[in-house]
Motif scaffolding. Structure first.
Motif, short mmCIF file in Angstrom:
data_model
loop_
_atom_site.label_atom_id
_atom_site.label_comp_id
_atom_site.label_asym_id
_atom_site.label_seq_id
_atom_site.Cartn_x
_atom_site.Cartn_y
_atom_site.Cartn_z
N SER A 341 0.81 -1.21 0.00
CA SER A 341 0.00 0.00 0.00
C SER A 341 0.84 1.26 0.00
CB SER A 341 -0.95 0.00 1.21
OG SER A 341 -0.21 0.10 2.41
N PHE A 342 2.13 1.16 0.33
CA PHE A 342 2.95 2.37 0.37
C PHE A 342 4.35 2.17 -0.21
CE2 PHE A 342 3.16 0.19 4.51
CZ PHE A 342 4.52 -0.08 4.59
N PHE A 343 4.85 0.94 -0.29
CA PHE A 343 6.25 0.71 -0.67
C PHE A 343 6.40 0.73 -2.18
CE2 PHE A 343 9.95 -2.30 -1.21
CZ PHE A 343 10.89 -1.37 -0.83
N ARG A 344 7.37 1.53 -2.66
CA ARG A 344 7.70 1.60 -4.08
C ARG A 344 9.15 1.16 -4.25
NH1 ARG A 344 3.22 1.86 -3.33
NH2 ARG A 344 1.66 3.42 -3.93
N PRO A 345 9.41 -0.12 -4.61
CA PRO A 345 10.79 -0.66 -4.61
C PRO A 345 11.75 0.14 -5.47
CG PRO A 345 9.18 -2.43 -4.86
CD PRO A 345 8.42 -1.14 -4.98
N GLU A 346 11.30 0.62 -6.66
CA GLU A 346 12.22 1.33 -7.55
C GLU A 346 12.68 2.64 -6.91
OE1 GLU A 346 9.17 0.43 -8.34
OE2 GLU A 346 9.44 -1.31 -9.66
N GLN A 347 11.75 3.39 -6.35
CA GLN A 347 12.13 4.65 -5.71
C GLN A 347 13.05 4.39 -4.51
OE1 GLN A 347 8.81 7.30 -4.84
NE2 GLN A 347 7.57 6.32 -6.43
N TRP A 348 12.71 3.36 -3.74
CA TRP A 348 13.51 3.04 -2.56
C TRP A 348 14.95 2.68 -2.95
CZ3 TRP A 348 15.78 -1.57 -0.73
CH2 TRP A 348 16.14 -1.57 0.61
N SER A 349 15.10 1.88 -4.00
CA SER A 349 16.43 1.47 -4.45
C SER A 349 17.24 2.67 -4.93
CB SER A 349 16.31 0.42 -5.55
OG SER A 349 15.72 -0.76 -5.06
N ARG A 350 16.59 3.60 -5.64
CA ARG A 350 17.31 4.79 -6.12
C ARG A 350 17.81 5.63 -4.95
NH1 ARG A 350 13.25 4.92 -10.20
NH2 ARG A 350 12.05 6.47 -9.00
N LEU A 351 16.98 5.77 -3.91
CA LEU A 351 17.40 6.54 -2.74
C LEU A 351 18.55 5.85 -2.03
CD1 LEU A 351 13.91 7.65 -1.37
CD2 LEU A 351 15.73 9.17 -2.12
N CYS A 352 18.47 4.52 -1.91
CA CYS A 352 19.57 3.78 -1.26
C CYS A 352 20.87 3.96 -2.03
CB CYS A 352 19.21 2.30 -1.15
SG CYS A 352 17.93 1.96 0.08
N GLU A 353 20.81 3.94 -3.36
CA GLU A 353 22.00 4.14 -4.16
C GLU A 353 22.60 5.52 -3.92
OE1 GLU A 353 20.77 3.46 -8.14
OE2 GLU A 353 20.55 1.28 -7.88
N ARG A 354 21.75 6.51 -3.73
CA ARG A 354 22.24 7.87 -3.47
C ARG A 354 23.02 7.90 -2.15
NH1 ARG A 354 17.75 12.40 -3.35
NH2 ARG A 354 17.33 11.40 -5.36
N PHE A 355 22.51 7.20 -1.13
CA PHE A 355 23.20 7.16 0.16
C PHE A 355 24.51 6.36 0.07
CE2 PHE A 355 19.14 8.49 1.96
CZ PHE A 355 19.56 9.36 2.94
N SER A 356 24.59 5.45 -0.88
CA SER A 356 25.75 4.57 -0.97
C SER A 356 26.86 5.13 -1.85
CB SER A 356 25.31 3.20 -1.52
OG SER A 356 24.33 2.64 -0.68
N GLN A 357 26.62 6.28 -2.49
CA GLN A 357 27.63 6.83 -3.39
C GLN A 357 28.85 7.32 -2.62
OE1 GLN A 357 25.97 9.83 -5.98
NE2 GLN A 357 24.32 8.50 -6.68
N GLN A 358 30.02 7.14 -3.23
CA GLN A 358 31.30 7.62 -2.68
C GLN A 358 32.04 8.39 -3.77
OE1 GLN A 358 32.22 7.47 0.35
NE2 GLN A 358 31.05 5.84 1.32
N PRO A 359 32.39 9.64 -3.54
CA PRO A 359 32.10 10.42 -2.32
C PRO A 359 30.63 10.74 -2.19
CG PRO A 359 33.02 11.82 -4.02
CD PRO A 359 33.12 10.42 -4.55
N SER A 360 30.24 11.29 -1.04
CA SER A 360 28.84 11.53 -0.73
C SER A 360 28.17 12.41 -1.79
CB SER A 360 28.72 12.21 0.64
OG SER A 360 27.37 12.55 0.89
N ALA A 361 26.94 12.03 -2.14
CA ALA A 361 26.19 12.78 -3.15
C ALA A 361 25.49 14.01 -2.57
CB ALA A 361 25.15 11.86 -3.78
N PHE A 362 25.59 14.23 -1.26
CA PHE A 362 24.82 15.28 -0.62
C PHE A 362 25.67 16.53 -0.42
CE2 PHE A 362 23.11 11.19 0.87
CZ PHE A 362 21.85 11.28 0.28
N ALA A 363 25.08 17.68 -0.75
CA ALA A 363 25.80 18.94 -0.65
C ALA A 363 25.87 19.44 0.79
CB ALA A 363 25.13 20.00 -1.53
N ASN A 364 24.83 19.14 1.58
CA ASN A 364 24.80 19.61 2.96
C ASN A 364 23.88 18.70 3.76
OD1 ASN A 364 22.11 20.54 2.32
ND2 ASN A 364 23.06 22.36 1.41
N LEU A 365 23.80 18.94 5.07
CA LEU A 365 23.01 18.06 5.93
C LEU A 365 21.51 18.15 5.64
CD1 LEU A 365 23.16 15.99 8.18
CD2 LEU A 365 23.05 17.86 9.85
N PRO A 366 20.91 19.33 5.42
CA PRO A 366 19.48 19.36 5.06
C PRO A 366 19.17 18.55 3.81
CG PRO A 366 20.21 21.55 5.73
CD PRO A 366 21.44 20.70 5.65
#
Length: 519
Positions: A341-366
C-alpha cells in the motif's frame, strides 16, 4: 518535498469529499440481472418496484444521487425516497444507471463494506418496525433515510477497506477516544465527514439532520439522553410541561433514521452494554413506550432481519441474542499495514544508491535529511522526527514530518533522559507495541512522547562517531507495523547511517558500499 502518495488516505475534509465522490459501489452480475427484471416489470406499481430496488443499497444510493444531482430548485425539492427518484428519472434512465454500476463478485467485496451494508439493512428493518408503522405517511422517507444514513461510509469502506476496521479495533475494542482515533486515521471527525458528504450527494434531509443532531446539536441530544434515564412514566408529558422546545426537537420525524442506525450499530457490539442501553432508552422516550417493550421489539426485529437477509460472511447481531447475558463479540484485531500500500521498490532502491555513493552525493546536511525523509516515508512512516546532537550535546529536530503544522521543533536533553544515549549507542530499531517494549515510551521526554502514538511506534539511534548522534522517532498514526515493514525500516536505517557517516568523512578515501536488495 516528497510528492503525495495518491494511494494514501486523504487528510482534509475537501480531499476526502473529492476522493469519496469519485468512488462507485459495485454489484454482482447476478444482482444486476435480478434488478433489471424488476425494472422491466412495467405492470407493477412504482411503489412496489421501488421496494424491490431498495434491497440493493448501492443502486438506491446511485439513483438518489442522480435524481437529486439535476433537481431544480433548492435542497427542499430533492427526492426524499426511491419512489420519488424513479418518478423523476423514469425506469429507462434507472436501468441505464444500473447498467453503469461496476461489477464485482459479492465474495470479493471488502469485508468492511459487506458488514456496513448489513448494518444499514438491519437499521432499515428496525426503522420499519419501530417508526414507519407509527408514521405511515412518511414510510418511504423513513425507510430510505435509514438505509442511506451510513452511505458516506460505504464509499469509505470501498476505497480504504482497513480504516474502519482500525477504527472499530481502537474505539470499540480498546476504548480509545473516538475523536483522537478519527484525527489519527482520517484527519477529520467522522460525523463531520458524513454530514459533508450527505450534503454533497443531496441525500434525504433526514440523513443530513441526523448528522446535524450528532454534531452541531449534540448538546440537545445529550439533554434528551439524560432525560431518558429519569425514572417514571409518561416522560414526554413531563417534557412538554418543562421544556416544549426540547420536546419539538426530540420528536422530529428525521430522528427515526438516527435512532434506527444507532440501535443497529450498538447491537453490532453488544445488546446489553451501556451504548446499546443509551439508545434503547432514547428510542423508548421518542416513542413514549416502556423500555422493556422497546427492547423486546428491537430483539424481534433483529431476528426478522437476520431471517430475511441472505446468508453471508457478515456478522448479524441477532446471533448474539442466543448468547448468555454479558457475552461480547470481540472486535477484529487491528490489521498491520500492507507493504504494497505504500512501498515503491524502484524509488527506494534509487534513494539507497544515493546514500551509498562515494564520495557523498549530498551537498549539505538538510539535503541528506530530505532524502532520508523520503526513504522513511516509503517505509510507511507517516509521522516522524529526526533529531541530531548539537555542539552542546542536546538533541534538536532537524527534520519533522507529518506532525501538526504549528508543532515547535522537538528538543531533548540526553543527560536527563538515559534512554536517548542508549538508543544512539545500540543503533538498532526498537519497536514499541502492546506486546513489545510497552513501557518504553514513558522513558521519553514529554515533548516527544506527546507527538507520537505510544502503542505502535519505532525509534532508532544512529551512532555517527564521537559525540555526534541522530535519533529517529516515528509512527503511522497508531497503526501496527508488520514484520516485513520493520525489516524494511531497519534496512533503510542502516543505509541512512552509512550514508551519513560517509557524508561526515567527505575528503577521505572512497570505499565501496553495498545497496541492500529491495524486500
Amino acid at each position: 518535498m516528497p510528492m503525495p502518495d495518491p494511494s494514501a488516505p486523504p487528510r482534509s475534509l475537501d480531499a476526502w469529499l473529492e476522493r469519496l465522490d469519485a468512488t462507485s459501489l459495485p454489484i454482482s452480475d447476478r444482482q444486476r440481472e435480478q434488478l433489471h427484471r424488476e425494472l422491466r416489470r412495467g405492470d407493477r406499481p412504482l411503489r412496489i418496484i421501488a421496494q424491490r430496488l431498495q434491497t440493493c443499497p448501492a443502486l438506491t444510493l446511485a439513483l438518489l444521487r442522480e435524481a437529486n444531482r439535476h433537481a431544480p430548485g433548492p435542497l427542499g425539492s430533492d427526492s426524499e425516497h426511491l419512489e420519488s427518484a424513479l418518478v423523476r428519472l423514469g425506469l429507462s434512465r434507472a436501468a441505464t444507471i444500473l447498467q453503469e454500476l461496476p461489477e464485482r463478485n459479492a465474495t470479493t467485496l471488502p469485508p468492511a463494506l459487506i458488514q456496513l451494508l448489513l448494518i444499514s439493512q438491519h437499521a432499515q428493518h428496525q426503522a420499519a418496525g419501530l417508526f414507519a408503522t407509527r408514521m405511515a405517511r412518511l414510510e418511504g422517507e423513513i425507510l430510505c433515510a435509514s438505509l442511506l444514513f451510513l452511505a458516506p461510509f460505504w464509499a469509505l469502506a470501498q476505497a480504504f477497506p482497513d480504516l474502519l476496521q482500525r477504527w472499530e479495533a481502537r474505539v470499540i475494542g480498546e476504548h480509545q477516544p473516538a475523536r483522537t482515533v478519527e484525527q489519527d486515521l482520517f484527519g477529520v471527525p467522522l460525523v463531520e465527514l458524513g454530514q459533508a458528504l450527505a450534503r454533497r450527494w443531496r441525500l434525504p434531509e433526514a440523513v443530513i439532520l441526523s448528522y446535524q443532531a450528532l454534531g452541531q446539536e449534540r448538546d440537545a441530544l445529550i439533554r434528551c439522553l439524560r432525560l431518558a434515564r429519569r425514572p417514571g412514566t409518561h416522560p414526554l408529558q413531563r417534557l412538554q410541561d418543562e421544556d416544549s422546545e426540547q420536546l419539538r426537537w426530540l420528536t422530529r420525524p428525521s430522528h427515526s433514521a438516527l435512532f434506527a442506525n444507532a440501535l443497529a450499530l450498538a447491537a453490532h457490539s453488544a445488546w446489553d452494554d451501556a451504548r446499546s442501553l443509551r439508545w434503547q432508552r432514547l428510542t423508548a422516550l421518542y416513542l413514549d413506550l416502556p423500555l422493556a417493550r422497546v427492547q423486546t421489539q428491537t430483539h424481534g426485529l433483529a431476528a426478522d432481519s437476520a431471517r430475511l437477509l441472505p446468508a453471508g460472511p457478515a456478522w448479524h447481531p441477532a446471533q448474539a441474542l442466543l448468547w448468555p447475558a454479558g457475552c461480547r463479540r470481540p472486535p477484529p484485531p487491528e490489521p498491520p499495514s500492507l507493504l504494497s500500500s505504500f512501498f515503491r521498490p524502484e524509488q527506494w532502491s534509487r534513494l539507497c544508491e544515493r546514500f551509498s555513493q562515494q564520495p557523498s552525493a549530498f551537498a549539505n546536511l538538510p539535503h541528506l535529511l530530505a532524502s532520508a525523509a523520503q526513504a522513511l516515508e516509503l517505509c510507511g512512516l507517516q509521522r516522524f522526527a529526526l533529531l541530531c546532537t548539537d555542539r552542546q550535546g542536546q538533541l534538536i529536530a532537524l527534520h519533522q514530518q507529518g506532525l501538526p503544522p504549528r508543532t515547535p521543533r522537538l528538543k531533548a536533553d540526553p543527560g536527563h533522559w538515559p534512554l536517548l544515549p542508549q538508543l544512539i549507542a545500540q543503533s538498532v530499531l526498537v519497536h514499541v507495541s502492546p506486546q513489545r517494549n510497552a513501557g518504553l515510551c514513558r522513558k521519553l521526554p514529554p515533548a516527544i512522547r506527546e507527538q507520537f502514538d505510544g502503542r505502535h511506534m519505532v525509534m532508532r539511534g544512529f551512532d555517527l562517531g564521537g559525540r555526534n548522534g541522530l535519533v529517529l522517532f516515528g509512527d503511522q498514526h497508531g497503526m501496527p507495523f508488520s514484520d516485513r515493514q520493520l525489516e524494511l525500516l531497519e534496512k533503510t536505517a542502516r543505509v541512512i547511517e552509512r550514508g551519513t557517516l560517509a557524508f561526515g568523512r567527505r575528503g577521505a578515501p572512497a570505499t565501496a558500499a553495498a545497496v541492500p536488495p529491495a524486500p
